[in-house]
Write an enzyme that holds these catalytic residues in place. Structure first.
Site, mmCIF file in Angstrom:
data_model
loop_
_atom_site.group_PDB
_atom_site.id
_atom_site.type_symbol
_atom_site.label_atom_id
_atom_site.label_comp_id
_atom_site.label_asym_id
_atom_site.label_seq_id
_atom_site.Cartn_x
_atom_site.Cartn_y
_atom_site.Cartn_z
ATOM 1 N N SER A 160 0.835 -1.332 0.297
ATOM 2 C CA SER A 160 0.499 0.091 0.410
ATOM 3 C C SER A 160 0.670 1.342 -0.134
ATOM 4 C CB SER A 160 -0.518 -0.056 0.938
ATOM 5 O OG SER A 160 -0.359 0.178 2.495
ATOM 6 N N LYS A 196 -7.121 3.957 7.843
ATOM 7 C CA LYS A 196 -5.962 4.643 7.781
ATOM 8 C C LYS A 196 -6.722 6.064 7.752
ATOM 9 C CE LYS A 196 -3.745 1.368 4.961
ATOM 10 N NZ LYS A 196 -3.196 0.813 3.343
#
Length: 794
Positions: free
Chosen positions: A674, A717
């Site tokens: 990511s 996140k």
């Protein structure tokens, strides 16, 4: 005179015949019957060979030992159809040199193996004396009258014959008997036999001691039983006897409980055993314990039927837990189905989330909303299958498994079970408990769950199982497949504020004996405690900090009659300087430094990627304890930047420098794809000498074609970015759908940029326009056909 020629072979299963020894044999196998018939034609001579494996049929000569005894049949009874009963006497030790081919009977050509006398007469006399002594000691330990046999042993003066007699009549292993037959050296054979006979003697001595102790114990038990029966009769004559015996009590309970058919048969069998067992016997108490446990289980007892009130259930869930709308919605759906179908079939759910978000307590609230009993089973650290399925009752101290033990405590067969920390199960030599959980959590199997202690099946289909876990990585896939997974993400700052004010603070005041009229805490102090003194997805550490506030101001409460107010300065006085800083806007922004987003088991977090140039040859240096996947992402990012270097900075020569990429907090392992676009942006920022805004964060995987691919953990996140002061996030367009799980108060304060290609990432982060960039710029116009693969045409 020694006979010559070939001899029919008689295979022996469990015995070895020695020279000079007479033995009776039952012959019934087809080849053996034909061998006896053939022996009649050869003056009753037959060659006996022992099988190598007594459990298998003899298919060919390789299944037989090659050394045996040439015997003569002294008598035969029976016939070929019903089988023979023969008495044979061994004469010579023989070795099969070859076998007659193509015969329905094994016929062997043999050679004689005589004893090798490897001892002088003095040694032979000593060995004979020792063998006689040990043989008589063995005979004395054998039950029964063996005096006549001892006299026979005393009369034998042939050392070889005595060794054969002793080996043939001793309980030693078949392999050892064959080994003794094959030993031609007399002294070696006698020494080996003496060793075996001494072991046999010690075994007989132990058996004799056990028989004596057992006889003594049985005698004492019989005496006690007779005395107790007499005492019972005397009490009945005096009118002091109990009208209802223990057996009658159990029989009444069995009728009332309503056991399943299998359990009913087992209970009646156990009751019969109890009637015929002495009350002083250890087995008596084991049977009673088993019956007590069996009759204490809720076979047909469920929670009282009541109309399910969805509004009341929603109120209970909202009172106990703030937020968690997805889970509450799923629970209310389950209640609605139960109300419509009017049945009590349980569900199997798995709550996955970081520590402290309320997974375990939510299970208790579910039980309260359903109006059912609640049982919590801690699975963390369990490494023995018997903890789940119970121990077999053959073992002393056997106990039932945790599932049925909890069901017994609940007293109802439709309770709510919270299987806490199911991801912490381990395995050992005692079995794999996660494999045992497969039966518990499978709706197709748990209707007949088998506990080793109970020894009867129990229906678990009405139980609602709620498992909790911090991570899915350690849960076996077959077990994971049996549960409906519901994710619990971390709380936002606003949610923590609400939980602290309405739940945690009143709870801590009550725990320390304080009231809100004695001490209060300001919202600014709470916000500072949440933002700068705790860093967690849940609220467990926040609860400890609030308890510390109460302890720190308890003395002030005793000294003052006024309300003690806790504000910002008090927080610093109690806890010292700030432990965590989430704001990133004040940090110095330099080219090559970019903010990324990460997922951890305790919630989301931000991470910084720092890139620097050092003199070198174009190598890539990676530090910060990066995993293989992240290293590969860095390599892809370097390749993509090199491909666009002409458009980013035409005058920059990358071959003169090494690129050093570092992720701070080097003690923490980091991995995953990511950070792809973050690594790319960091490199592009470095070569263009363009800083990236510290309020900008990004997450997304990159491919070698420049595609931006979706990643997981978006909710965690985004919450972490909001907590850290980020106001703009770049992510893959395919992650846009994941924002529906993010709280509105978080989304409203962040600008989202959705991208599909790295050119869009560089445009949004560095304001670099690469719309006119093509791969032809890498190879040049003349090489464009090669790049497009046109030269591959043959």
């Amino acid at each position: 005179m020694i006979p010559t020629g070939s001899f029919p072979v008689l295979p022996l299963k469990n015995t070895v015949i020695y020279p000079g020894v007479t033995q009776a044999l039952k012959v019934g196998r087809d080849k053996s019957l034909r061998a006896v018939d053939l022996a009649k034609e050869k003056n009753n001579w037959i060659f006996t060979l022992t099988q190598k494996n007594p459990e298998k049929n003899v298919e060919n000569v390789d299944d037989l030992h090659d050394i045996g005894t040439l015997c003569k049949i002294e008598s035969i009874k029976g016939n070929h159809d019903s089988g023979y009963f023969v008495v044979v006497r061994g004469y010579y030790r023989m070795k099969a040199t070859s076998f007659r081919p193509e015969s329905d009977v094994f016929e062997a050509f043999v050679e004689r193996l005589d004893d090798v006398i490897d001892a002088d007469k003095v040694t032979q006399a000593a060995l004979l004396s020792s063998l006689k002594q040990v043989s008589k000691e063995v005979l004395q330990l054998i039950p029964g009258n063996t005096e006549s046999v001892q006299e026979v042993v005393d009369a034998i003066e042939d050392l070889s014959l005595l060794s054969h007699m002793a080996a043939a009549n001793s309980e030693i292993a078949l392999e050892e008997k064959q080994k003794i037959l094959e030993m031609t050296h007399l002294r070696i054979r006698i020494m080996h036999l003496l060793s075996l006979l001494n072991d046999f003697k010690e075994n007989l001595r132990v058996q004799q001691d056990i028989r004596q102790k057992l006889t003594s114990k049985i005698g004492a038990n019989q005496r006690d039983h007779i005395l107790r029966e007499q005492m019972k009769t005397i009490k009945e004559e005096l009118g002091e006897g109990d009208d209802t015996s223990i057996v009658d009590t159990y029989r009444k309970k069995i009728t009332e409980v309503g056991l399943a058919n299998e359990a009913l048969e087992l209970a009646e069998l156990q009751l019969k055993k109890l009637e015929n067992t002495n009350s002083q016997s250890p087995e008596y108490q084991m049977i009673r314990s088993h019956l007590d446990f069996m009759l204490a289980l809720p076979w047909n007892k469920s929670s009282p039927d009541q109309d399910i009130d969805l509004e009341d259930a929603k109120r209970i869930l909202d009172e106990d837990h703030y937020g968690m709308d997805k889970i509450k919605k799923r629970i209310l759906q389950h209640l609605a189905v139960l109300k419509i179908k009017n049945e009590k079939k349980g569900s199997i759910l798995l709550f996955v989330g970081p520590p402290g978000v309320g997974k375990t307590s939510l299970g208790q609230s579910v039980a309260k909303a359903l109006g059912k009993k609640y049982q919590r089973i801690s699975l963390g650290g369990i490494r023995d299958e018997s903890e789940i399925r119970g121990h077999r009752r053959t073992y002393i101290g056997a106990l039932p498994g945790r599932i049925l033990s909890a069901l017994k405590k609940a007293g109802e067969n439709d309770a709510v079970f919270v299987l806490d920390e199911i991801d912490k199960l381990s395995r050992s030599y005692g079995g794999d408990p996660s494999a045992a959980m497969l039966e518990v959590l499978d709706p197709e199997q748990n209707t007949t769950f088998a506990d080793h202690y109970l020894e009867a099946t129990f229906d678990l289909s009405k139980v609602m199982f709620i498992a909790t876990a911090n991570s899915l990585d350690t849960i076996p896939l077959p077990l994971l497949d049996r549960m409906e997974i519901i994710d619990l993400s971390g709380y936002t700052v606003a949610e923590k504020m609400h939980i602290a004010k309405n739940h945690l603070w009143p709870k801590q005041l009550k725990e320390y004996g304080l009231t809100k009229d004695q001490i209060e805490i300001s919202e600014q102090a709470l916000l500072k405690l949440i933002s700068h003194y705790t860093r967690e997805a849940g609220v467990r550490d926040l609860q400890r900090k609030l308890g510390e506030v109460c302890r720190a101001r308890a003395e002030n409460v005793l000294k003052s009659s006024e309300v003690i107010k806790v504000d910002l300065l008090d927080i610093e006085d109690i806890f010292g300087s700030e432990r965590f800083t989430y704001e990133v806007t004040d940090q110095l922004t330099t080219p090559g430094t970019v903010t990324g987003l990460a997922w951890t088991p305790v919630g989301g977090d931000i991470l910084f990627i720092e890139t620097a140039l050092v003199p070198g040859k174009g190598d890539l240096i990676l530090t910060g304890q990066l995993g293989d996947v992240m290293k590969e992402s860095a390599t892809i990012a370097k390749s993509l930047v090199k491909a666009r270097l002409h458009a980013l900075n035409p005058t920059f020569d990358l071959s003169r420098y090494d690129i050093h990429i570092h992720l701070p907090a080097g003690a923490i392992p980091k991995d995953g794809p990511s950070a792809g676009i973050t690594l790319l942006t960091s490199l592009a920022s470095l070569v263009t000498r363009t800083p990236v805004s510290s309020k900008l964060a990004m997450t997304g995987e990159i491919s070698l074609r420049g595609k931006v691919l979706p990643v997981g953990g978006i909710k965690e996140k985004v919450i972490a970015a909001h907590r850290s002061g980020v106001n703009k996030i770049i992510m893959s367009r395919r992650n846009e759908k994941d924002l529906k799980d993010v709280p509105e108060d978080v989304k409203s304060q962040i600008e989202f940029t959705f991208v599909e290609h790295i050119n869009e990432v560089l445009s949004a982060a560095l304001n670099i326009d690469l719309t006119n960039w093509t791969e032809d710029l890498i190879y040049g116009q003349n090489d464009s056909d090669l790049h497009r693969g046109k030269t591959l045409q043959s």
